[in-house]
Design a protein around this motif. Sequence first.
Motif, PDB file in Angstrom:
ATOM      1  N   ASN A 183      30.282   1.235  -8.484  1.00 24.90           N
ATOM      2  CA  ASN A 183      31.320   2.201  -8.284  1.00 24.90           C
ATOM      3  C   ASN A 183      31.701   2.828  -9.407  1.00 24.90           C
ATOM      4  N   ASP A 184      32.125   2.263 -10.713  1.00 27.98           N
ATOM      5  CA  ASP A 184      32.515   2.963 -11.583  1.00 27.98           C
ATOM      6  C   ASP A 184      31.649   3.909 -12.446  1.00 27.98           C
ATOM      7  N   MET A 185      30.258   3.530 -12.126  1.00 22.04           N
ATOM      8  CA  MET A 185      29.184   4.514 -12.887  1.00 22.04           C
ATOM      9  C   MET A 185      28.667   5.135 -12.104  1.00 22.04           C
ATOM     10  N   LEU A 186      28.228   4.899 -11.279  1.00 24.66           N
ATOM     11  CA  LEU A 186      27.256   6.087 -10.115  1.00 24.66           C
ATOM     12  C   LEU A 186      27.089   5.127  -8.878  1.00 24.66           C
ATOM     13  N   LYS A 187      27.560   5.799  -7.667  1.00 22.10           N
ATOM     14  CA  LYS A 187      27.267   5.023  -6.611  1.00 22.10           C
ATOM     15  C   LYS A 187      26.806   6.071  -5.439  1.00 22.10           C
ATOM     16  N   THR A 188      25.461   5.996  -5.135  1.00 23.14           N
ATOM     17  CA  THR A 188      24.835   6.660  -3.804  1.00 23.14           C
ATOM     18  C   THR A 188      24.466   5.907  -2.990  1.00 23.14           C
ATOM     19  N   LEU A 189      24.322   4.625  -3.222  1.00 24.43           N
ATOM     20  CA  LEU A 189      23.699   3.722  -2.295  1.00 24.43           C
ATOM     21  C   LEU A 189      24.936   2.699  -1.849  1.00 24.43           C
ATOM     22  N   HIS A 190      25.041   2.592  -0.573  1.00 21.14           N
ATOM     23  CA  HIS A 190      26.132   1.809  -0.021  1.00 21.14           C
ATOM     24  C   HIS A 190      25.777   0.732   1.001  1.00 21.14           C
ATOM     25  N   THR A 191      24.260   0.534   1.234  1.00 19.14           N
ATOM     26  CA  THR A 191      23.838  -0.633   2.092  1.00 19.14           C
ATOM     27  C   THR A 191      22.490  -0.835   1.580  1.00 19.14           C
ATOM     28  N   PRO A 192      22.293  -2.237   2.023  1.00 18.93           N
ATOM     29  CA  PRO A 192      20.971  -2.926   1.488  1.00 18.93           C
ATOM     30  C   PRO A 192      19.886  -2.066   1.979  1.00 18.93           C
ATOM     31  N   GLU A 193      19.962  -1.570   3.189  1.00 25.55           N
ATOM     32  CA  GLU A 193      18.830  -0.631   3.589  1.00 25.55           C
ATOM     33  C   GLU A 193      18.692   0.624   3.054  1.00 25.55           C
ATOM     34  N   GLN A 194      19.864   1.357   2.710  1.00 31.39           N
ATOM     35  CA  GLN A 194      19.756   2.763   1.534  1.00 31.39           C
ATOM     36  C   GLN A 194      19.103   2.048   0.442  1.00 31.39           C
ATOM     37  N   ALA A 222      18.915  -7.793  -1.747  1.00 27.94           N
ATOM     38  CA  ALA A 222      17.955  -6.853  -0.929  1.00 27.94           C
ATOM     39  C   ALA A 222      17.067  -6.068  -1.832  1.00 27.94           C
ATOM     40  N   ALA A 223      17.938  -5.480  -2.740  1.00 31.02           N
ATOM     41  CA  ALA A 223      17.067  -4.720  -4.017  1.00 31.02           C
ATOM     42  C   ALA A 223      15.935  -5.338  -4.571  1.00 31.02           C
ATOM     43  N   LEU A 224      16.343  -6.562  -5.087  1.00 38.60           N
ATOM     44  CA  LEU A 224      15.536  -7.249  -5.852  1.00 38.60           C
ATOM     45  C   LEU A 224      14.388  -7.854  -5.110  1.00 38.60           C
ATOM     46  N   ASP A 225      14.843  -8.331  -3.830  1.00 34.62           N
ATOM     47  CA  ASP A 225      13.418  -8.772  -2.924  1.00 34.62           C
ATOM     48  C   ASP A 225      12.559  -7.598  -2.650  1.00 34.62           C
ATOM     49  N   GLU A 226      13.056  -6.290  -2.341  1.00 38.14           N
ATOM     50  CA  GLU A 226      12.334  -4.937  -2.221  1.00 38.14           C
ATOM     51  C   GLU A 226      11.390  -4.895  -3.506  1.00 38.14           C
ATOM     52  N   CYS A 227      12.152  -4.921  -4.857  1.00 35.87           N
ATOM     53  CA  CYS A 227      11.538  -4.928  -5.874  1.00 35.87           C
ATOM     54  C   CYS A 227      10.110  -5.837  -6.125  1.00 35.87           C
ATOM     55  N   ARG A 228      10.304  -7.041  -5.728  1.00 35.42           N
ATOM     56  CA  ARG A 228       9.156  -8.043  -5.822  1.00 35.42           C
ATOM     57  C   ARG A 228       8.235  -7.482  -4.494  1.00 35.42           C
ATOM     58  N   ALA A 229       8.427  -7.191  -3.438  1.00 30.34           N
ATOM     59  CA  ALA A 229       7.509  -6.873  -2.455  1.00 30.34           C
ATOM     60  C   ALA A 229       6.922  -5.446  -2.970  1.00 30.34           C
ATOM     61  N   LEU A 230       7.448  -4.348  -3.821  1.00 26.38           N
ATOM     62  CA  LEU A 230       6.741  -3.198  -4.109  1.00 26.38           C
ATOM     63  C   LEU A 230       6.140  -3.688  -5.614  1.00 26.38           C
ATOM     64  N   GLY A 231       6.352  -4.728  -6.346  1.00 23.86           N
ATOM     65  CA  GLY A 231       5.907  -4.675  -7.553  1.00 23.86           C
ATOM     66  C   GLY A 231       6.316  -4.076  -8.662  1.00 23.86           C
ATOM     67  N   LEU A 232       7.807  -3.957  -8.442  1.00 27.39           N
ATOM     68  CA  LEU A 232       8.529  -3.047  -9.418  1.00 27.39           C
ATOM     69  C   LEU A 232       9.119  -4.104 -10.426  1.00 27.39           C
ATOM     70  N   ARG A 233       9.185  -3.889 -11.605  1.00 24.63           N
ATOM     71  CA  ARG A 233       9.778  -4.954 -12.476  1.00 24.63           C
ATOM     72  C   ARG A 233      11.404  -4.498 -12.606  1.00 24.63           C
ATOM     73  N   SER A 234      12.230  -5.398 -13.223  1.00 22.60           N
ATOM     74  CA  SER A 234      13.844  -4.952 -13.113  1.00 22.60           C
ATOM     75  C   SER A 234      14.188  -5.620 -14.287  1.00 22.60           C
ATOM     76  N   GLY A 235      15.500  -4.863 -14.982  1.00 21.55           N
ATOM     77  CA  GLY A 235      16.096  -5.521 -15.909  1.00 21.55           C
ATOM     78  C   GLY A 235      17.833  -5.160 -15.648  1.00 21.55           C
ATOM     79  N   CYS A 236      18.563  -6.206 -15.902  1.00 21.67           N
ATOM     80  CA  CYS A 236      19.954  -5.702 -15.473  1.00 21.67           C
ATOM     81  C   CYS A 236      20.822  -6.139 -16.516  1.00 21.67           C
ATOM     82  N   HIS A 237      21.932  -5.049 -16.833  1.00 23.03           N
ATOM     83  CA  HIS A 237      23.182  -5.094 -17.666  1.00 23.03           C
ATOM     84  C   HIS A 237      24.009  -5.709 -16.580  1.00 23.03           C
ATOM     85  N   HIS A 238      24.709  -6.680 -16.691  1.00 23.85           N
ATOM     86  CA  HIS A 238      25.393  -7.394 -15.930  1.00 23.85           C
ATOM     87  C   HIS A 238      26.812  -6.848 -16.237  1.00 23.85           C
ATOM     88  N   ALA A 239      27.333  -5.548 -15.482  1.00 21.42           N
ATOM     89  CA  ALA A 239      28.502  -4.974 -15.874  1.00 21.42           C
ATOM     90  C   ALA A 239      29.793  -6.030 -15.454  1.00 21.42           C
TER      91      ALA A 239
END
Length: 539
Positions: A183-194, A222-239
């Motif tokens: 929300n406070d940074m930037l939000k264009t994704l609102h659902t797991p499918e998006q 959902a996003a991390l599940d999709e990352c796994r399926a796509l072979g995308l690595r990930s890092g998170c700053h837990h705001a």
Amino acid sequence: MTEDATPALDAGEEIAVERTRAGMPPVPAATSRDRGIGPFARLVLRGATVIDGTGAPPIGPTDIVIEGGRITAVKKVGVPGAPINAARRPAAGDHEIDCHGKWVTPGFIDCHAHAGVPYHALNGWVPPVDYVYKLWLAHGVTTVREMGGFSGLGWMLAQREASARHEIAAPRLLAYPYFPAVNDMLKTLHTPEQARAWLRRVKQRGADGVKFFGAPPAIMQAALDECRALGLRSGCHHAQTAVSRMNALTTAGWGLTSAEHYYGLAEAMFENRTIQDYGADYNYNNEHFRFAYAGQVFRGAAQPGSAKWEATLESFLRLGFTFVPTFTIYDANRDVMRARAADWHREYTWKSMWDYFLPAPGAGHGAYFSRWSTANEIDWKENYRLWMRFINDYKNRGGRVCTGSDSGFIFQIFGFGYIRELELLQEAGFHPLEVLRAATLHGAELTGLVEETGSVEVGKCADLLVHDHNPLEDFKLLYGTGALRVNAGSGRPEFRRGLRFTIRDGVVFEVAELLADVRAMVAQSWEGASEARPQGWSA
Ligand SMILES: [Zn+2]
């Protein structure tokens, strides 16, 4: 939503478009290469003491042969102090570097960095990314995991490709676009499918991974599940705005690759609370509160050696999780004068960056020192003690810890901030060989480049550093300014610097030239300024 009025954006461009609208366009890209020689058909480094990045101790004298940018031989050619039999050495190269009395290590991997920061436009002329790249190369950084892509994914991918073709003087670049769901940074994704569709699109465009800043849990999972399926690595700053719903252990369990900074870690060890002990006057948008309270978060968690502390270490270990602590970027919090008065600011800090760092009403991200107190610094010293203990314990149990700098904010300068991170890992309890391994082999493992880089081994790309001084003895000599020592002849103080050449994929950069280029660029940025340049020593 307000976004409807603008043209449809391609995935990965959200943050760049939003910043451009706010007067912070993409940083000027690099377009040509004016430094570096090679790659050569056959490059030979002669007589080096090799510290290979795997944790193995130094060994030499060793000859290293590089053909077309790849290491094709690492040959022991003698024993220390004895003459070398020239007949048993590898054949001559079309370019050679005399490394007798020198040390060779793998190039460094910066696992959390920004290829320029458009935010500096708030204070005038933004440094072109060439300034950033040259500072990285001059500090031995040959690979960068670019976290967030402030200038957009398209910009980042074009720079990545130009660097891969040696058309620009830059490290190898990896693109991790910013996941727009907070929300406070930037939000264009609102659902797991998006979220899933967005990830499929950035993967298709060529992203190497994704930088998360938190999200509603259903979207994140959902996003991390999709990352796994796509072979995308990930890092998170837990705001902090997301961490009460999922800490670093939650997301690690969902498949996150690495936790950035310290956020979300202490929260995974809360015992007597589930939300940090914020005062009622806390407001996240006031960075004084954001960082003052952040300095108390480990104090509210399970203490070292406790059952919860141990169980948390074990849980992260079982998941094969990686920490990228970026100790350096919060270093000012425990001694702001030290960070502000660093030797290198005078000659290496771009004017708009310096102005951006200084506290002012409505100042940019990280410029929160207008009322930073003794108590704040004491809190942060204690916070570091606990945080470093956890990171060191994790390393000691076999966990992976990598080096990231996050420079461009909070008085930290590209390249210099990376070397500071090596010092801080040593302070946390890492042996210098463990620090080097974090900076090289472990970074290659985290980024999926272990076949390409991260150690001095036959078959890998020639991402190598040639040092005039043993880096294990003192990381300070890796700073572009060097460190203040005494000249044995004159008895006078002088700055001594250790890194001679940075070799990236077989292209040889002379560090002194890169540093001279940066000093000239920085001097231009200050031309005509009425304010005094920051103080500091210089070589
Ligand atoms: Zn960052």
